[in-house]
Design a protein around this motif. Structure first.
Motif, PDB file in Angstrom:
ATOM      1  N   THR A 206       0.952  -1.270  -0.057  1.00  0.00           N
ATOM      2  CA  THR A 206       0.033   0.027   0.008  1.00  0.00           C
ATOM      3  C   THR A 206       0.852   1.279   0.102  1.00  0.00           C
ATOM      4  N   VAL A 207       1.459   1.553  -1.362  1.00  0.00           N
ATOM      5  CA  VAL A 207       2.318   2.821  -1.259  1.00  0.00           C
ATOM      6  C   VAL A 207       1.426   3.792  -2.001  1.00  0.00           C
ATOM      7  N   PRO A 208       1.280   4.825  -1.199  1.00  0.00           N
ATOM      8  CA  PRO A 208       0.188   5.879  -1.605  1.00  0.00           C
ATOM      9  C   PRO A 208       1.115   7.249  -2.273  1.00  0.00           C
ATOM     10  N   PHE A 209       0.420   7.643  -3.517  1.00  0.00           N
ATOM     11  CA  PHE A 209       0.952   8.762  -4.225  1.00  0.00           C
ATOM     12  C   PHE A 209      -0.033   9.569  -4.503  1.00  0.00           C
ATOM     13  N   LYS A 210       0.172  10.861  -4.822  1.00  0.00           N
ATOM     14  CA  LYS A 210      -0.822  11.701  -5.294  1.00  0.00           C
ATOM     15  C   LYS A 210      -0.555  12.196  -6.926  1.00  0.00           C
ATOM     16  N   LEU A 211      -1.437  12.154  -7.657  1.00  0.00           N
ATOM     17  CA  LEU A 211      -1.339  12.752  -9.059  1.00  0.00           C
ATOM     18  C   LEU A 211      -2.141  13.966  -9.112  1.00  0.00           C
ATOM     19  N   LYS A 212      -1.417  15.241  -9.706  1.00  0.00           N
ATOM     20  CA  LYS A 212      -2.132  16.450  -9.755  1.00  0.00           C
ATOM     21  C   LYS A 212      -1.765  16.533 -11.312  1.00  0.00           C
ATOM     22  N   ILE A 213      -2.898  17.049 -11.893  1.00  0.00           N
ATOM     23  CA  ILE A 213      -3.062  17.478 -13.323  1.00  0.00           C
ATOM     24  C   ILE A 213      -3.727  18.946 -13.461  1.00  0.00           C
ATOM     25  N   LYS A 214      -2.895  19.725 -14.283  1.00  0.00           N
ATOM     26  CA  LYS A 214      -3.660  20.939 -14.549  1.00  0.00           C
ATOM     27  C   LYS A 214      -3.327  21.081 -16.244  1.00  0.00           C
ATOM     28  N   ALA A 215      -4.725  21.112 -16.748  1.00  0.00           N
ATOM     29  CA  ALA A 215      -4.814  21.045 -18.026  1.00  0.00           C
ATOM     30  C   ALA A 215      -5.748  22.243 -18.481  1.00  0.00           C
ATOM     31  N   PRO A 216      -5.165  23.074 -19.520  1.00  0.00           N
ATOM     32  CA  PRO A 216      -5.704  24.390 -20.118  1.00  0.00           C
ATOM     33  C   PRO A 216      -6.763  23.501 -21.148  1.00  0.00           C
ATOM     34  N   VAL A 217      -8.054  23.969 -21.467  1.00  0.00           N
ATOM     35  CA  VAL A 217      -8.839  23.302 -22.303  1.00  0.00           C
ATOM     36  C   VAL A 217      -9.876  24.569 -22.760  1.00  0.00           C
ATOM     37  N   LYS A 218     -10.256  24.209 -23.913  1.00  0.00           N
ATOM     38  CA  LYS A 218     -11.495  25.125 -24.578  1.00  0.00           C
ATOM     39  C   LYS A 218     -12.414  24.332 -24.865  1.00  0.00           C
ATOM     40  N   ILE A 219     -13.778  24.882 -24.767  1.00  0.00           N
ATOM     41  CA  ILE A 219     -14.886  24.362 -25.032  1.00  0.00           C
ATOM     42  C   ILE A 219     -15.681  24.628 -26.065  1.00  0.00           C
ATOM     43  N   LYS A 220     -15.897  23.381 -27.039  1.00  0.00           N
ATOM     44  CA  LYS A 220     -16.577  23.844 -28.243  1.00  0.00           C
ATOM     45  C   LYS A 220     -17.910  23.723 -28.300  1.00  0.00           C
ATOM     46  N   GLY A 222     -21.227  24.025 -30.656  1.00  0.00           N
ATOM     47  CA  GLY A 222     -21.829  24.051 -31.943  1.00  0.00           C
ATOM     48  C   GLY A 222     -20.199  24.515 -32.816  1.00  0.00           C
ATOM     49  N   SER A 223     -20.117  25.578 -33.558  1.00  0.00           N
ATOM     50  CA  SER A 223     -19.045  26.233 -34.070  1.00  0.00           C
ATOM     51  C   SER A 223     -18.340  27.295 -33.433  1.00  0.00           C
ATOM     52  N   VAL A 224     -18.445  27.295 -31.907  1.00  0.00           N
ATOM     53  CA  VAL A 224     -17.964  28.404 -31.311  1.00  0.00           C
ATOM     54  C   VAL A 224     -17.046  27.874 -30.223  1.00  0.00           C
ATOM     55  N   LYS A 225     -15.893  28.460 -30.037  1.00  0.00           N
ATOM     56  CA  LYS A 225     -15.067  27.912 -29.011  1.00  0.00           C
ATOM     57  C   LYS A 225     -14.916  29.052 -27.837  1.00  0.00           C
ATOM     58  N   THR A 226     -14.670  28.597 -26.496  1.00  0.00           N
ATOM     59  CA  THR A 226     -14.721  29.468 -25.379  1.00  0.00           C
ATOM     60  C   THR A 226     -13.236  29.902 -25.296  1.00  0.00           C
ATOM     61  N   TRP A 227     -13.002  30.724 -24.406  1.00  0.00           N
ATOM     62  CA  TRP A 227     -11.718  31.073 -23.924  1.00  0.00           C
ATOM     63  C   TRP A 227     -10.989  30.096 -23.179  1.00  0.00           C
ATOM     64  N   THR A 228      -9.868  30.190 -22.900  1.00  0.00           N
ATOM     65  CA  THR A 228      -9.048  28.746 -22.235  1.00  0.00           C
ATOM     66  C   THR A 228      -9.462  28.874 -20.710  1.00  0.00           C
ATOM     67  N   ILE A 229      -9.919  27.703 -20.437  1.00  0.00           N
ATOM     68  CA  ILE A 229     -10.387  27.282 -18.975  1.00  0.00           C
ATOM     69  C   ILE A 229      -9.398  26.071 -18.544  1.00  0.00           C
ATOM     70  N   THR A 230      -9.059  26.243 -17.233  1.00  0.00           N
ATOM     71  CA  THR A 230      -8.090  25.528 -16.763  1.00  0.00           C
ATOM     72  C   THR A 230      -9.030  24.381 -15.966  1.00  0.00           C
ATOM     73  N   VAL A 231      -8.504  23.013 -16.299  1.00  0.00           N
ATOM     74  CA  VAL A 231      -8.927  21.900 -15.551  1.00  0.00           C
ATOM     75  C   VAL A 231      -7.959  21.333 -14.352  1.00  0.00           C
ATOM     76  N   ASN A 232      -8.535  21.166 -13.155  1.00  0.00           N
ATOM     77  CA  ASN A 232      -7.498  20.889 -12.237  1.00  0.00           C
ATOM     78  C   ASN A 232      -8.187  19.437 -11.614  1.00  0.00           C
ATOM     79  N   VAL A 233      -7.250  18.436 -12.003  1.00  0.00           N
ATOM     80  CA  VAL A 233      -7.407  17.121 -11.509  1.00  0.00           C
ATOM     81  C   VAL A 233      -6.472  16.442 -10.290  1.00  0.00           C
TER      82      VAL A 233
END
Length: 260
Positions: A206-220, A222-233
């Motif tokens: 039972t060796v514990p680790f922490k995984l952290k992800i920070k991903a910039p995304v844009k939501i589509k 229809g045909s429109v894309k949003t500004w950059t949004i950051t997803v933190n996991v």
């Protein structure tokens, strides 16, 4: 026979009036004393027409009042326009929400292998992790662009062991994508207490680790894309050993979004 002479009526004193009210006669206006002059000035000349020496002051005050009124009207117009824009934006967002019913993507760790951690020596370690993340986009009409600039880190007791990045890709609507990334660390110095603790946890599988992800995304949408949004996991991952192939014993992920 001598006629009687009656004395004449003395003139009325000042403030007294003579006349017979019963016969319809009204008292006369008092006569002003000598050297007294009465000048009648029309009211419009008194209240509406300023004297020449004050005409410029009236013009200045009139211009100042007109300017203040204009500024007040402009300010009210700007506030009204801002309020209308806010209302229209709220209505638009509500309509988009009802049409697209957006929901946040879900993440989980499907693969987590460890190598390069030698606990028998006090030398710095160079750990390597191969991580597989499952991303599920359950939206029916919304796609997600994963942009450049993401970061992926693995921690043990708040010590950053290795880091890497997610690949750039597009995830369409109603899609599940498995993203693989290789993480590396170099010259990580562990304390003797950490080495002893990791050996004890490995013996219990039972060796514990922490995984952290920070991903910039844009939501589509229809045909429109949003500004950059950051997803933190953030994921808590426990493995059975520190050599490949290692097996995931437990995992739990959470996420949040930074809209700006």
């Amino acid at each position: 026979m001598a006629e009687r002479v009656y004395p004449a009526d003395s003139p009325p004193e000042s403030g007294q009036f003579s006349g017979n009210f019963s016969s319809g006669e009204f008292p006369r206006k008092p006569v002003p004393p000598p050297s007294t002059y009465v000048i009648q000035v029309p009211k419009d000349q008194i209240y509406r027409i300023p004297p020449p020496e004050n005409a410029h002051r009236l013009q200045y005050l009139s211009r100042k009042k007109s300017k203040r009124s204009t500024c007040r009207c402009c300010f009210c117009s700007i506030l009204a326009a801002i309020f209308i824009l806010i209302v229209l934006a709220g209505i638009s967002l509500a309509v988009l929400y009802l049409i697209y019913r957006p929901e946040a993507p879900k993440y989980s760790v499907e693969g987590f292998t460890v190598s390069g951690i030698n606990l028998t020596s006090s030398s710095p370690i160079s750990p390597r992790f191969n991580v597989t993340v499952r991303s599920r986009n359950g939206n029916g009409k919304i796609g997600i662009y994963y942009e450049k600039g993401s970061t992926v880190d693995v921690y043990y007791n708040d010590v950053d062991l290795c880091n890497g990045a997610l690949p750039v890709f597009y995830q369409p609507a109603k899609n599940v994508t498995f993203v693989k990334t290789a993480l590396t660390g170099s010259k990580i110095q562990l304390t003797s207490g950490m080495r002893k603790e990791m050996r004890n946890e490995e013996s219990k599988k039972t060796v514990p680790f922490k995984l952290k992800i920070k991903a910039p995304v844009k939501i589509k949408v229809g045909s429109v894309k949003t500004w950059t949004i950051t997803v933190n996991v953030k994921c808590d991952v426990t493995v059975d050993k520190l050599t490949a192939p290692s097996r995931i014993v437990s995992r739990k992920c959470s996420h949040d979004v930074d809209l700006w």
